[in-house]
Design an enzyme around this catalytic site. Structure first.
Site, PDB file in Angstrom:
ATOM      1  N   CYS A 152     -64.941  23.440 -39.487  1.00  0.00           N
ATOM      2  CA  CYS A 152     -63.708  22.959 -40.128  1.00  0.00           C
ATOM      3  C   CYS A 152     -63.821  21.590 -40.797  1.00  0.00           C
ATOM      4  O   CYS A 152     -63.196  21.362 -41.834  1.00  0.00           O
ATOM      5  CB  CYS A 152     -62.561  22.998 -39.137  1.00  0.00           C
ATOM      6  SG  CYS A 152     -62.295  24.658 -38.474  1.00  0.00           S
TER       7      CYS A 152
ATOM      8  N   HIS B 139     -56.656  18.595 -41.344  1.00  0.00           N
ATOM      9  CA  HIS B 139     -57.121  19.988 -41.317  1.00  0.00           C
ATOM     10  C   HIS B 139     -55.994  20.887 -40.794  1.00  0.00           C
ATOM     11  O   HIS B 139     -55.444  20.641 -39.721  1.00  0.00           O
ATOM     12  CB  HIS B 139     -58.364  20.090 -40.431  1.00  0.00           C
ATOM     13  CG  HIS B 139     -58.726  21.499 -40.078  1.00  0.00           C
ATOM     14  ND1 HIS B 139     -58.739  22.517 -41.007  1.00  0.00           N
ATOM     15  CD2 HIS B 139     -59.059  22.060 -38.884  1.00  0.00           C
ATOM     16  CE1 HIS B 139     -59.079  23.639 -40.403  1.00  0.00           C
ATOM     17  NE2 HIS B 139     -59.261  23.402 -39.127  1.00  0.00           N
TER      18      HIS B 139
ATOM     19  N   ASN C  73     -55.308  28.910 -40.745  1.00  0.00           N
ATOM     20  CA  ASN C  73     -56.471  28.013 -40.692  1.00  0.00           C
ATOM     21  C   ASN C  73     -57.600  28.621 -41.531  1.00  0.00           C
ATOM     22  O   ASN C  73     -58.145  29.663 -41.165  1.00  0.00           O
ATOM     23  CB  ASN C  73     -56.887  27.860 -39.225  1.00  0.00           C
ATOM     24  CG  ASN C  73     -58.134  27.005 -39.025  1.00  0.00           C
ATOM     25  OD1 ASN C  73     -58.824  26.656 -39.980  1.00  0.00           O
ATOM     26  ND2 ASN C  73     -58.423  26.680 -37.780  1.00  0.00           N
TER      27      ASN C  73
HETATM   28  N1  COA Z   1     -49.267  36.890 -29.280  1.00  0.00           N
HETATM   29  C1  COA Z   1     -48.648  37.012 -28.075  1.00  0.00           C
HETATM   30  N2  COA Z   1     -49.137  36.485 -26.951  1.00  0.00           N
HETATM   31  C2  COA Z   1     -50.298  35.829 -27.030  1.00  0.00           C
HETATM   32  C3  COA Z   1     -50.991  35.674 -28.242  1.00  0.00           C
HETATM   33  C4  COA Z   1     -50.432  36.237 -29.396  1.00  0.00           C
HETATM   34  N3  COA Z   1     -51.009  36.147 -30.622  1.00  0.00           N
HETATM   35  N4  COA Z   1     -52.118  34.959 -28.008  1.00  0.00           N
HETATM   36  C5  COA Z   1     -52.138  34.687 -26.687  1.00  0.00           C
HETATM   37  N5  COA Z   1     -51.032  35.207 -26.107  1.00  0.00           N
HETATM   38  C6  COA Z   1     -50.648  35.120 -24.700  1.00  0.00           C
HETATM   39  C7  COA Z   1     -51.824  34.984 -23.782  1.00  0.00           C
HETATM   40  O1  COA Z   1     -52.378  36.252 -23.470  1.00  0.00           O
HETATM   41  C8  COA Z   1     -51.199  34.332 -22.575  1.00  0.00           C
HETATM   42  O2  COA Z   1     -50.536  35.324 -21.830  1.00  0.00           O
HETATM   43  P1  COA Z   1     -50.546  35.286 -20.214  1.00  0.00           P
HETATM   44  O3  COA Z   1     -49.850  34.004 -19.857  1.00  0.00           O
HETATM   45  O4  COA Z   1     -49.781  36.497 -19.871  1.00  0.00           O
HETATM   46  O5  COA Z   1     -51.976  35.303 -19.834  1.00  0.00           O
HETATM   47  C9  COA Z   1     -50.126  33.438 -23.182  1.00  0.00           C
HETATM   48  O6  COA Z   1     -49.898  33.938 -24.509  1.00  0.00           O
HETATM   49  C10 COA Z   1     -50.533  31.974 -23.256  1.00  0.00           C
HETATM   50  O7  COA Z   1     -51.830  31.901 -23.819  1.00  0.00           O
HETATM   51  P2  COA Z   1     -52.529  30.520 -24.109  1.00  0.00           P
HETATM   52  O8  COA Z   1     -53.853  30.772 -24.742  1.00  0.00           O
HETATM   53  O9  COA Z   1     -52.493  29.674 -22.879  1.00  0.00           O
HETATM   54  O10 COA Z   1     -51.501  29.939 -25.195  1.00  0.00           O
HETATM   55  P3  COA Z   1     -51.424  28.505 -25.824  1.00  0.00           P
HETATM   56  O11 COA Z   1     -50.066  27.973 -25.590  1.00  0.00           O
HETATM   57  O12 COA Z   1     -52.591  27.642 -25.458  1.00  0.00           O
HETATM   58  O13 COA Z   1     -51.541  28.822 -27.371  1.00  0.00           O
HETATM   59  C11 COA Z   1     -53.161  28.756 -29.167  1.00  0.00           C
HETATM   60  C12 COA Z   1     -52.710  29.435 -27.883  1.00  0.00           C
HETATM   61  C13 COA Z   1     -54.423  29.450 -29.654  1.00  0.00           C
HETATM   62  C14 COA Z   1     -52.054  28.907 -30.218  1.00  0.00           C
HETATM   63  C15 COA Z   1     -53.403  27.248 -28.898  1.00  0.00           C
HETATM   64  O14 COA Z   1     -54.183  27.079 -27.731  1.00  0.00           O
HETATM   65  C16 COA Z   1     -54.068  26.582 -30.044  1.00  0.00           C
HETATM   66  O15 COA Z   1     -53.527  26.467 -31.121  1.00  0.00           O
HETATM   67  N6  COA Z   1     -55.306  26.056 -29.845  1.00  0.00           N
HETATM   68  C17 COA Z   1     -56.074  25.447 -30.894  1.00  0.00           C
HETATM   69  C18 COA Z   1     -56.753  26.525 -31.673  1.00  0.00           C
HETATM   70  C19 COA Z   1     -57.297  26.015 -32.977  1.00  0.00           C
HETATM   71  O16 COA Z   1     -56.548  25.478 -33.769  1.00  0.00           O
HETATM   72  N7  COA Z   1     -58.573  26.215 -33.198  1.00  0.00           N
HETATM   73  C20 COA Z   1     -59.246  25.847 -34.390  1.00  0.00           C
HETATM   74  C21 COA Z   1     -59.527  24.389 -34.357  1.00  0.00           C
HETATM   75  S1  COA Z   1     -60.432  23.965 -35.770  1.00  0.00           S
END
Ligand code: COA
Length: 315
Positions: free
Chosen positions: A108, A242, A272
């Protein structure tokens, strides 16, 4: 060096959160509040190199230079159809550029890494004009059965042309090497000398840890750049962050205590797009006439590696 032109190109196909919920256990109610993403452009019947070439042509036109004026092409890319030659060579052939090109894979923050390389070529007096193109199709990296990653991404290409000048105020690059947080394997076959077969593994990401890294690294980078230039937050006109997740951008904004209008964003419509995200945002803001002469733009990006980068540029 000095920025003199920008361009970008996006796939035709626009995919909404509701479209995703037709084949994935997800919803707009989950995706939008957690990411700020409503729609993303996804490659369907185009090729990445064609989008990249379109972005390059627009940037050259915007800069008022021709393909023969470019002395170095730097291409930032993680995945494309070719392992060799580099995507930069494919783009050169499509656009009539004949100078040397190099590909970098810095995920990224690739646009800022590319600007850092370019600046050093200018400082060494080896180039008159440099073209940077960032072209990415992360939608082909994630598993479309993994709802925690595939909903985040969109494809596209952004390009920028630089010439001699002193509007670029420098870069800070930083790494906290940890390949376990975001990674992907490509398949590799066995040889008569090595019987190990590497199976392909789609993109894996520890979302929460990456989120924390992104906010912490960006805030440190931005503060370091301000300190190096003897500047305060109020001296920056726009923070070009970003576009990974609107909550990451908001987290950075709150920690550095800067007003929302200084943070242009297009993640709602793009998702993204890895290293293409910053130059696409730059091009959209440029064409919308957002910047005026003398505006100070601070770029900040972070991602796989883990690596981060910040750059300061005067418009
Ligand atoms: N739709 C519905 N539910 C979803 C889902 C989706 N697309 N993706 C994950 N879930 C669920 C998970 O299975 C989990 O369920 P559970 O509690 O029953 O196990 C729940 O949502 C929470 O998951 P979690 O991964 O802890 O969510 P989060 O609040 O951390 O959000 C992201 C997930 C990916 C949105 C967040 O962590 C994020 O944005 N991280 C940075 C990612 C990024 O930008 N990467 C690139 C950097 S360059």
């Amino acid at each position: 060096m000095k920025l003199i032109g920008t361009g970008s190109a996006l796939p035709r196909k626009v995919v909404t959160n509701d479209d995703l919920s037709r084949f994935l256990d997800t919803s707009d109610d989950w995706i939008y509040p957690r990411t700020g993403i409503k729609t993303r452009h996804i490659i369907s019947d185009e090729r990445l190199e064609d989008l990249a070439a379109e972005a390059v042509r627009k940037a050259l036109e915007n800069a008022g230079v021709s393909p023969g004026d470019i002395d170095l092409l730097i291409c930032s890319n993680v995945v494309n159809e070719y392992l060799t030659p580099g995507l930069g060579c494919i783009i050169s052939a499509a656009t009539g550029i004949t100078c040397p090109s190099m590909d970098i894979n810095c995920a990224c923050p690739g646009f800022i890494y590319a600007m850092d390389i370019a600046e050093n070529y200018f400082l060494a007096g080896r180039v008159r004009n440099v073209l940077i193109v960032c072209a990415e199709e992360p939608t082909r990296m994630a598993s479309w059965e993994d709802r925690s990653t595939c909903v985040l991404f969109g494809d596209g290409a952004g390009a920028a042309v630089f010439t001699r000048g002193d509007n670029y105020k420098g870069t800070i690059l930083r790494a906290q090497p940890d390949p376990s947080k975001i990674w992907q394997y490509r398949p590799l076959g066995a040889t008569p000398f090595d019987t190990r077969v590497v199976s392909g593994v789609p993109l894996q990401m520890h979302g929460r840890e990456v989120f924390r890294f992104a906010v912490t690294a960006a805030v440190q980078d931005i503060n370091a750049m301000l300190q190096r230039n003897g500047m305060g937050m109020e001296d920056v006109d726009y923070f070009m962050i970003h576009q990974a997740n609107l909550r990451i951008v908001e987290g950075i904004r709150e920690r550095i205590n800067a007003p929302a209008y200084k943070f242009p964003s297009n993640i709602r419509d793009h998702g993204n797009s890895s290293s293409a995200s910053c130059p696409i945002l730059l091009d959209e803001c440029n064409r919308a006439g957002l910047f005026k002469s003398g505006d100070r733009l601070m770029f900040s990006a972070f991602g796989a590696g883990l690596q981060s980068a910040v750059a300061l540029l005067e418009w």
